[in-house]
Write an enzyme that holds these catalytic residues in place. Structure first.
Site, mmCIF file in Angstrom:
data_model
loop_
_atom_site.group_PDB
_atom_site.id
_atom_site.type_symbol
_atom_site.label_atom_id
_atom_site.label_comp_id
_atom_site.label_asym_id
_atom_site.label_seq_id
_atom_site.Cartn_x
_atom_site.Cartn_y
_atom_site.Cartn_z
ATOM 1 N N ARG A 106 0.523 -1.247 -0.274
ATOM 2 C CA ARG A 106 0.025 0.134 -0.561
ATOM 3 C C ARG A 106 0.837 1.348 0.334
ATOM 4 N NH1 ARG A 106 -2.817 -4.045 2.768
ATOM 5 N NH2 ARG A 106 -4.821 -4.366 1.670
ATOM 6 N N HIS A 135 -0.456 -2.419 -4.692
ATOM 7 C CA HIS A 135 -0.042 -3.727 -6.166
ATOM 8 C C HIS A 135 -0.250 -2.623 -7.422
ATOM 9 C CE1 HIS A 135 0.446 -6.391 -2.625
ATOM 10 N NE2 HIS A 135 -0.991 -7.344 -2.902
ATOM 11 N N HIS A 209 3.773 -12.891 -5.953
ATOM 12 C CA HIS A 209 2.012 -12.851 -4.678
ATOM 13 C C HIS A 209 1.716 -14.527 -5.065
ATOM 14 C CE1 HIS A 209 -1.278 -12.149 -2.823
ATOM 15 N NE2 HIS A 209 -0.902 -10.116 -2.587
ATOM 16 N N SER A 210 2.603 -14.980 -5.066
ATOM 17 C CA SER A 210 1.623 -17.129 -4.387
ATOM 18 C C SER A 210 0.674 -16.732 -3.528
ATOM 19 C CB SER A 210 2.919 -18.210 -4.950
ATOM 20 O OG SER A 210 3.156 -17.879 -6.398
ATOM 21 N N GLN A 324 5.917 -9.701 3.974
ATOM 22 C CA GLN A 324 4.614 -9.231 4.483
ATOM 23 C C GLN A 324 4.094 -10.935 4.528
ATOM 24 O OE1 GLN A 324 2.764 -6.414 4.469
ATOM 25 N NE2 GLN A 324 0.374 -7.143 4.715
ATOM 26 N N GLU A 352 4.794 -12.403 1.093
ATOM 27 C CA GLU A 352 6.010 -11.751 -0.240
ATOM 28 C C GLU A 352 7.054 -10.857 0.218
ATOM 29 O OE1 GLU A 352 1.799 -9.498 -0.595
ATOM 30 O OE2 GLU A 352 0.314 -10.789 0.604
HETATM 31 C C1 GLA Z 1 -1.585 -8.503 -0.340
HETATM 32 C C2 GLA Z 1 -2.622 -7.426 0.472
HETATM 33 C C3 GLA Z 1 -3.770 -7.716 0.789
HETATM 34 C C4 GLA Z 1 -4.630 -8.703 0.009
HETATM 35 C C5 GLA Z 1 -3.918 -9.043 -0.852
HETATM 36 C C6 GLA Z 1 -5.163 -9.243 -2.225
HETATM 37 O O1 GLA Z 1 -1.129 -9.150 0.494
HETATM 38 O O2 GLA Z 1 -1.806 -7.130 1.832
HETATM 39 O O3 GLA Z 1 -4.124 -6.847 2.331
HETATM 40 O O4 GLA Z 1 -4.823 -7.199 -0.817
HETATM 41 O O5 GLA Z 1 -2.598 -8.442 -1.299
HETATM 42 O O6 GLA Z 1 -5.801 -10.023 -2.173
#
Ligand code: GLA
Length: 387
Positions: A106, A135, A209-210, A324, A352
């Protein structure tokens, strides 16, 4: 006339030829996967290794479509969530398997200032009044068609994706050249190499982002997986999921994974951070071992996950300062996966590797600004084993 080759030379040549062919894998070839709504051709590459591990990735979003690894009995299952067809990815995907960019995670208010100029991005996430950019914006790197070529090395197959993100795309400054290479080697390692260069200063923060489920995609929730994160601190967020700027100790909170804990053990705890995230959806500050830094080691430990029913272990190494951890809190059973099973809440988790969220607005966080003349390189390795 018969050539007179001494037998020793002949066997040396034969030895060289056979060992060369034995070690050097063939580059995977491109196969059609479909066409986008705009008519762009999307291709798929299949990487395989000697242990039967198989990774399929397509040029739309540099997305990993499937990843088959053995359990402790040697039985393969596909351990990443995803769809069967390109159309479903285009319609709506929570970033299943994709490369996320130009900025993963974000950016508060979809705004940042850089070199005296203010930039405005699409606010594609959050509640009215507290919107942010998530993203990469409306059409991030997960929604574009990348160029790709198959590669081979000793004991590894690869695919290199490349994409030119033009100056101004999604509001970001500078032409950004991106290369992301996936390698699958015979030691059951999936390696992701990132390389980026720009002609104007710009924020960059790419991630993979898997969504993993080590039992197999579509086989229930991930709450029984045991997770270890070598992180003493995390970046707490406010109700809008934006970091407060603090690096807060995990000790004494349900975010302490410094010792292995099942994902489900404390996920229902009445804790402000878990409430804000609807579960785990937080960036952890990775410990960078001093020795590894001094020795110039390229990657250091980022996470270990063990699934007790199947014995599968996922070990992650990275050069990134954060990770993350997201527990699929927004999955709600409405999406149907590859094998036909729906994906309820917490049927997959993401780890992530990345820089911290909202870094362009947080001067104390490690910088995500890439300047012209620099080549930014990063690597994350996903190792698969059993115990
Ligand atoms: C990331 C974000 C989540 C969500 C996912 C996709 O992990 O941190 O809040 O947006 O991507 O749904």
């Amino acid at each position: 006339m018969k050539a007179n080759i001494p037998p020793s030379l002949f066997s040396a040549v034969l030895y060289l030829a056979t060992t060369t062919f034995a070690f050097c894998a063939e580059p995977p070839s491109a196969k059609p996967f479909g066409k986008t709504k705009e008519g762009a051709v999307v291709e798929v590459f299949t990487l395989v290794n000697k242990q039967g591990v198989k990774l399929r990735a397509m040029t739309y979003g540099a997305t990993v479509l499937s990843l088959e690894t053995p359990d402790r009995d040697g039985k393969n299952a596909d351990i990443v969530l995803g769809y069967k067809t390109l159309g479903l990815y285009e319609k709506s995907s929570p970033y299943f398997g994709a490369i996320v960019g130009r900025y993963g995670n974000r950016i508060a208010g979809g705004k940042f200032a850089l070199e005296g100029k203010e930039y405005n991005l699409a606010q594609n996430n959050g509640a009215p009044g507290s919107k942010c950019s998530l993203h990469g914006g409306l059409r991030g790197f997960d929604k574009v068609v990348w160029k790709a070529e198959g590669l081979a090395q000793d004991g590894a197959q690869g695919v290199r994706f490349s994409y030119l993100s033009k100056d101004g795309e999604e509001g970001y400054p500078g032409n950004l050249e991106v290369k992301v290479t996936y390698w699958l080697n015979d030691q059951n390692e999936w390696r992701v190499d990132y390389e980026m260069a720009t002609d104007k200063a710009t924020p960059v923060n790419l991630t993979q982002h898997s969504y993993f489920n080590l039992k197999g995609e579509g086989r229930g929730d991930i709450l029984g997986h045991e997770l270890m994160l070598p992180a003493d601190k995390f970046t707490p967020v406010n109700a809008a999921m934006i970091p407060t700027g603090e690096l807060r100790p995990v000790a004494g909170t349900p975010l302490d994974f410094t010792q292995p804990k099942t994902i489900g053990a404390r996920i229902q705890t009445d804790d402000e951070q878990l409430r804000f995230g609807g579960g785990y959806d937080h960036n952890f500050v990775l410990k960078r071992p001093l020795l590894a830094c001094l020795l110039g080691r390229r990657t250091y430990p980022a996470a270990t996950v063990y699934e007790p029913l199947t014995g599968r272990v996922l070990n992650i190494l990275t050069r990134e300062p954060g990770i993350q951890f997201y527990t699929g809190n927004f999955l709600d059973g409405t999406l149907t996966g590859k094998a036909g099973a729906s994906y309820p809440k917490r049927s997959g988790f993401c780890l992530e590797t990345q820089h911290y969220p909202d870094s362009p607005n947080q001067p104390a966080f490690p910088s995500t600004i890439l300047k012209p003349g620099k080549v930014l390189k990063s690597t994350t390795v996903f190792q698969f084993s059993v115990k």
